[in-house]
Every structure is written in C-alpha cells, then in structure tokens.
Design a protein around this motif. Structure first.
Motif, PDB file in Angstrom:
ATOM      1  N   CYS A  22      54.500  29.158  34.553  1.00  0.00           N
ATOM      2  CA  CYS A  22      53.630  28.781  35.666  1.00  0.00           C
ATOM      3  C   CYS A  22      52.412  29.700  35.714  1.00  0.00           C
ATOM      4  O   CYS A  22      51.287  29.267  35.960  1.00  0.00           O
ATOM      5  CB  CYS A  22      54.383  28.842  36.991  1.00  0.00           C
ATOM      6  SG  CYS A  22      55.574  27.497  37.209  1.00  0.00           S
ATOM      7  N   GLN A  23      52.652  30.994  35.480  1.00  0.00           N
ATOM      8  CA  GLN A  23      51.555  31.950  35.479  1.00  0.00           C
ATOM      9  C   GLN A  23      50.621  31.684  34.308  1.00  0.00           C
ATOM     10  O   GLN A  23      49.392  31.747  34.450  1.00  0.00           O
ATOM     11  CB  GLN A  23      52.113  33.377  35.378  1.00  0.00           C
ATOM     12  CG  GLN A  23      51.060  34.483  35.468  1.00  0.00           C
ATOM     13  CD  GLN A  23      50.620  34.729  36.888  1.00  0.00           C
ATOM     14  OE1 GLN A  23      50.967  33.974  37.789  1.00  0.00           O
ATOM     15  NE2 GLN A  23      49.832  35.764  37.097  1.00  0.00           N
ATOM     16  N   ARG A  26      48.446  28.723  34.839  1.00  0.00           N
ATOM     17  CA  ARG A  26      47.447  28.946  35.880  1.00  0.00           C
ATOM     18  C   ARG A  26      46.160  29.502  35.288  1.00  0.00           C
ATOM     19  O   ARG A  26      45.078  29.277  35.815  1.00  0.00           O
ATOM     20  CB  ARG A  26      47.999  29.906  36.933  1.00  0.00           C
ATOM     21  CG  ARG A  26      47.073  30.122  38.121  1.00  0.00           C
ATOM     22  CD  ARG A  26      47.633  31.150  39.067  1.00  0.00           C
ATOM     23  NE  ARG A  26      46.713  31.442  40.139  1.00  0.00           N
ATOM     24  CZ  ARG A  26      46.853  32.431  41.010  1.00  0.00           C
ATOM     25  NH1 ARG A  26      47.908  33.236  40.910  1.00  0.00           N
ATOM     26  NH2 ARG A  26      45.975  32.644  41.973  1.00  0.00           N
ATOM     27  N   TYR A  27      46.266  30.224  34.172  1.00  0.00           N
ATOM     28  CA  TYR A  27      45.100  30.821  33.520  1.00  0.00           C
ATOM     29  C   TYR A  27      45.015  30.328  32.068  1.00  0.00           C
ATOM     30  O   TYR A  27      45.229  31.083  31.128  1.00  0.00           O
ATOM     31  CB  TYR A  27      45.190  32.347  33.542  1.00  0.00           C
ATOM     32  CG  TYR A  27      45.238  32.943  34.928  1.00  0.00           C
ATOM     33  CD1 TYR A  27      44.075  33.093  35.677  1.00  0.00           C
ATOM     34  CD2 TYR A  27      46.445  33.365  35.485  1.00  0.00           C
ATOM     35  CE1 TYR A  27      44.119  33.641  36.948  1.00  0.00           C
ATOM     36  CE2 TYR A  27      46.489  33.916  36.749  1.00  0.00           C
ATOM     37  CZ  TYR A  27      45.323  34.047  37.482  1.00  0.00           C
ATOM     38  OH  TYR A  27      45.363  34.594  38.734  1.00  0.00           O
ATOM     39  N   ASN A  93      39.678  33.222  34.181  1.00  0.00           N
ATOM     40  CA  ASN A  93      41.006  33.014  33.575  1.00  0.00           C
ATOM     41  C   ASN A  93      41.530  34.275  32.888  1.00  0.00           C
ATOM     42  O   ASN A  93      42.246  34.202  31.883  1.00  0.00           O
ATOM     43  CB  ASN A  93      40.969  31.845  32.587  1.00  0.00           C
ATOM     44  CG  ASN A  93      40.730  30.522  33.289  1.00  0.00           C
ATOM     45  OD1 ASN A  93      40.471  30.474  34.487  1.00  0.00           O
ATOM     46  ND2 ASN A  93      40.812  29.434  32.553  1.00  0.00           N
ATOM     47  N   GLU A 410      45.734  21.535  44.090  1.00  0.00           N
ATOM     48  CA  GLU A 410      45.783  22.995  43.988  1.00  0.00           C
ATOM     49  C   GLU A 410      46.778  23.567  44.990  1.00  0.00           C
ATOM     50  O   GLU A 410      47.557  24.469  44.680  1.00  0.00           O
ATOM     51  CB  GLU A 410      44.398  23.573  44.241  1.00  0.00           C
ATOM     52  CG  GLU A 410      44.342  25.086  44.113  1.00  0.00           C
ATOM     53  CD  GLU A 410      42.951  25.617  44.363  1.00  0.00           C
ATOM     54  OE1 GLU A 410      42.806  26.843  44.450  1.00  0.00           O
ATOM     55  OE2 GLU A 410      42.021  24.802  44.471  1.00  0.00           O
ATOM     56  N   GLY A 413      50.200  23.064  43.776  1.00  0.00           N
ATOM     57  CA  GLY A 413      50.521  24.025  42.720  1.00  0.00           C
ATOM     58  C   GLY A 413      50.901  25.373  43.271  1.00  0.00           C
ATOM     59  O   GLY A 413      51.842  26.020  42.810  1.00  0.00           O
ATOM     60  N   THR A 417      54.557  27.242  42.937  1.00  0.00           N
ATOM     61  CA  THR A 417      54.675  28.603  42.399  1.00  0.00           C
ATOM     62  C   THR A 417      55.415  29.510  43.370  1.00  0.00           C
ATOM     63  O   THR A 417      56.282  30.305  42.979  1.00  0.00           O
ATOM     64  CB  THR A 417      53.276  29.175  42.101  1.00  0.00           C
ATOM     65  OG1 THR A 417      52.610  28.307  41.175  1.00  0.00           O
ATOM     66  CG2 THR A 417      53.375  30.565  41.501  1.00  0.00           C
TER      67      THR A 417
END
Length: 432
Positions: A22-23, A26-27, A93, A410, A413, A417
């Motif tokens: 997930c992390q 995200r980037y 990012n 967003e 999301g 998380t």
C-alpha cells in the motif's frame, strides 16, 4: 511472550507485506508505465495518467538503510542520498529527480498534483518546453496561469504532448525546483518520423540523464544568506540523476542513445562584450551589421544562455494566445525580479478555462459587511440575519455543513490504508 506458530507467522507476514505494498503504490515511480512504449505510426494516442505527491522529505532517511556505507542501499525505493549531506528537501513521490514521464507524440498527459507539504505552502507544476496550444492555462506558472495549489489539496493538469523532444517538468512556485521538485518529460515519436533515429539503435527511458546543481541546505537559506549577509550563492555540488557520482559515457558501437537534461542551456546566438552591455551598444552593433540573423531553419530552444556581460538574440512567432512568463532560469536571479509577462492576443482570444476554475488574489473586508457588523453590535445583539418572513436566516456555512458529499477515491484510499494499519496492529497484539 507466547510462542508464534506457523499460521500466526504467515498471517503477520501477510499483513506487513500488504501494508508495504500500500505504501509502495502510494508513491509510484512509473518506470513501468504503459505509456512508456515504442511509438508506432498510426497508433491511436493514449491518455497517460500520473499521481504526483509533493511533500517535504529528507536526505538519507530510514528508507536508505546503510547508505552511503553500503552503495546498494542507496538505490532502494524512497531513498534520496543526494551528495551525502543530511538536509530537508522537497520531492515528488519521494524521488530525486521526480518521476519521469515518457509518452508518444499527441498522447494526452494527465497529472494529479497533490500538495502534501506542511507549512501551508502552495505549489504549481510547469511543463517546460511544451507548447500548450489551446491549453495555455495548464502551463503551471503560479499566480500567472493558475493559483498556487494550497496545502492538502490537489489540482489536475491535462494537456496534449503536441511537440516531440526532451523536455522537463518542475515546480514554478518559490524555490521548490532548487529543493528537488523536478523531473524529465520526453515526448517520443516513431523512428520513421524521427530525424535522429539513424544516430542510435535504442531510445530507452533509462537513457535519460538529468544533471543539476545541489545545495547543502534549503534554497531560501542560501538565497537570504547571499543577498542579506554576503555569503556565496554558488552551489555546493552537482548531481547526476539525483546521485553524487560520475557517469562515464563512451561512443563505441553506437548502440545506445543519451538524452541529457543539463539545465536546457545552449546558445542560439551570443556575443561576449564586456562587464556590461547597454541597449544602445547592441543597437549600434546591429546597425553596423555586426549581428547576423538566421531567418530560416533557426534552432528552436526553450532556454538559451545569456553570457556574463553580453546578450542573446531571440525570435519567436506569437501564435499562442495567452500569458507567458519570460524569465531568467537561474533561481536566485528570478527571485530578484529578472522576469516579465508576455501577453499574446486579447483576453477574448485566449482559451477559456474549465468550469469552476480556481481563483486567487487579494481580499478585503466588504464595506457593507462592516456596516452590518456595527449595526448588529449597536443593537446589543449578535447581528443575526433574518429572512423575508422575519425568521432567522441560516448562514451559508451552516447550509454547507448540512450538505453531504461522497468520499473521493483518494479519501477511500486513505481510509483503506488506515484500516490495514489498524488490523496489523491488532494482529500483532494478539500474537504477542
């Protein structure tokens, strides 16, 4: 502490892996973006979407593990090593340079710019080198073509990659570009239409080289120290693709191509004169035939070098209605005012912005509201507004609070998380 059986261990590994993914998602670094492809004649243009998360970051975070003592660790995801000096930076990012955009000619580029910087600092992303015909408002120049993107909000850029070549994107707000907010933008074309295709066998995204100067501190510390205290304004080092190292380039078999983004500085025509050059001197030199002109087939550049004590002659066709910013691309010079606005066409000839386009500017308390406030206090009450029937009128704020809006993607999301993090925490407690 109780014993951890095989099932519990597998469950724990699963949740930690899910949290890591997930992390990572995200980037994204977009090295495998579907639009980074070989361009083919007749192919339908694609829509290429990217999420840019801009935030304050740091050189040599925990993501770097044992970098720089273990060079391999310096290439881990989210590790920014710079020149080895720990300092606050700004990234997109969590990369330096930020994500590279590689598309084909006439693709549509969509970038969701998300400002996650603390300190309420606004931002804007400029697409350096893109013509922006009919999309001039997407040029990304803060306080000129758009309002700065406020902290913890987002802005969607959408424009056509109409001109091929090696360009780059960067922040056009404050000193953010000097602090790390920049990256490459390459618009490719089929080999059959590329006049340089015969010079190499491969044109790959990993052949892009970004060369940039780098400081040991935030750019504003350097700027204020130079102009208010007389400190040096020279950069401390140079980085290549975000790393403090040398790159050895060879020309042996000619089986590769190199796209270099070296601050986009090349001369079109320049002449060194002396410590300073006046406008009268340039006019006199031109009248005497001392300035040559290339009126056909001239080199097209988006940035040119003006030598110290000299001048540069530039020429362009004003065929793109809108407001453009002509300025020095040395950050500290721009901060001192070396820039001007070029208006092409009348406002009614310029592209119309989309509905609900953000507005910005100064604000002053309206005179009538001040009078109403004084009248309310004079009556000894709170100055509540009333409706036509004499009843109390609800304020706009109260009305807006009653409205319910669905969660955005967003927000979903972020909620997912947080839920995964909570689950991992609870499972860990149960195992322990």
């Amino acid at each position: 502490m109780g014993e951890i059986n095989g099932s519990s261990l597998c469950l724990l590994v699963f949740f930690f892996t899910a949290s890591y993914l997930c992390q990572a998602n995200r980037y994204p670094d977009y090295t495998k973006h579907p639009c980074a492809r070989r361009c083919v004649v007749g192919e339908r243009p694609r829509t290429c979407e990217y999420d840019f998360i801009q935030e304050y970051y740091f050189v040599l975070t925990k993501a770097c593990y044992d970098c720089p003592f273990n060079a391999t660790d310096c290439y881990r995801p989210h590790c920014v090593s710079g020149n080895g000096v720990r300092r606050a930076i700004m990234t997109v990012n969590r990369m330096l340079p930020g994500p590279a955009i590689h598309v084909c000619h006439n693709d549509t580029i969509v970038v969701n710019a998300k400002n996650r910087m603390e300190g309420e600092e606004g931002t804007a992303i400029h697409w350096h080198g893109i013509f922006h015909h009919d999309s001039q408002i997407m040029d990304g120049v803060s306080m000129l073509t758009q309002c700065p993107i406020p902290a913890y909000t987002s802005f969607q850029y959408r424009f056509k990659a109409e001109n091929t070549g090696t360009h780059f994107w960067h922040s056009h707000a404050g000193s953010q570009r000097a602090n790390g907010v920049f990256g490459s933008l390459v618009v490719h074309q089929p080999d059959s239409t590329n006049p340089h295709a015969a010079l190499y066998q491969h044109d790959l995204p990993e052949h892009t080289i970004v060369v940039h100067d780098w400081l040991k501190t935030l750019a504003m510390n350097k700027f204020e120290g130079h102009y208010l205290a007389g400190y040096s304004d020279e950069p401390h080092s140079m980085l290549i693709n975000g790393y403090f190292e040398s790159v050895h380039l060879t020309r042996d078999t000619g089986d590769s191509s190199i796209r270099a983004l070296m601050n986009q500085c090349q001369c079109v025509f320049c002449l060194q004169l002396g410590e300073s050059t006046s406008l009268e001197e340039v006019k006199a030199l031109d009248a005497a035939g001392g300035i040559s002109r290339k009126l056909s087939g001239a080199v097209a550049k988006d940035t040119v070098t003006v030598p110290d004590g000299g001048y540069t002659v530039i020429r362009f066709v004003a065929d793109n209605p809108g407001f453009g910013f002509l300025h020095c691309h040395v950050k500290f010079h721009l901060s001192l005012g070396m820039g001007l606005i070029i208006q092409v066409g009348k406002p009614h000839e310029m592209p119309k912005p989309p509905n609900n386009w953000p507005k910005c500017g100064d604000w002053k308390y309206p005179r009538e509201d001040k009078n109403n406030e004084r009248e309310g206090k004079g009556n000894g009450g709170e100055g509540k507004a009333t409706g036509k029937d004499g009843g109390e009128k609800k304020s706009d704020v109260e009305t807006e609070k009653q409205k319910k809006s669905p969660l955005t993607n967003e927000a979903h999301g972020v909620a997912i998380t947080k839920a995964l993090t909570s689950i991992v925490f609870l499972v860990t407690l149960m195992i322990l």
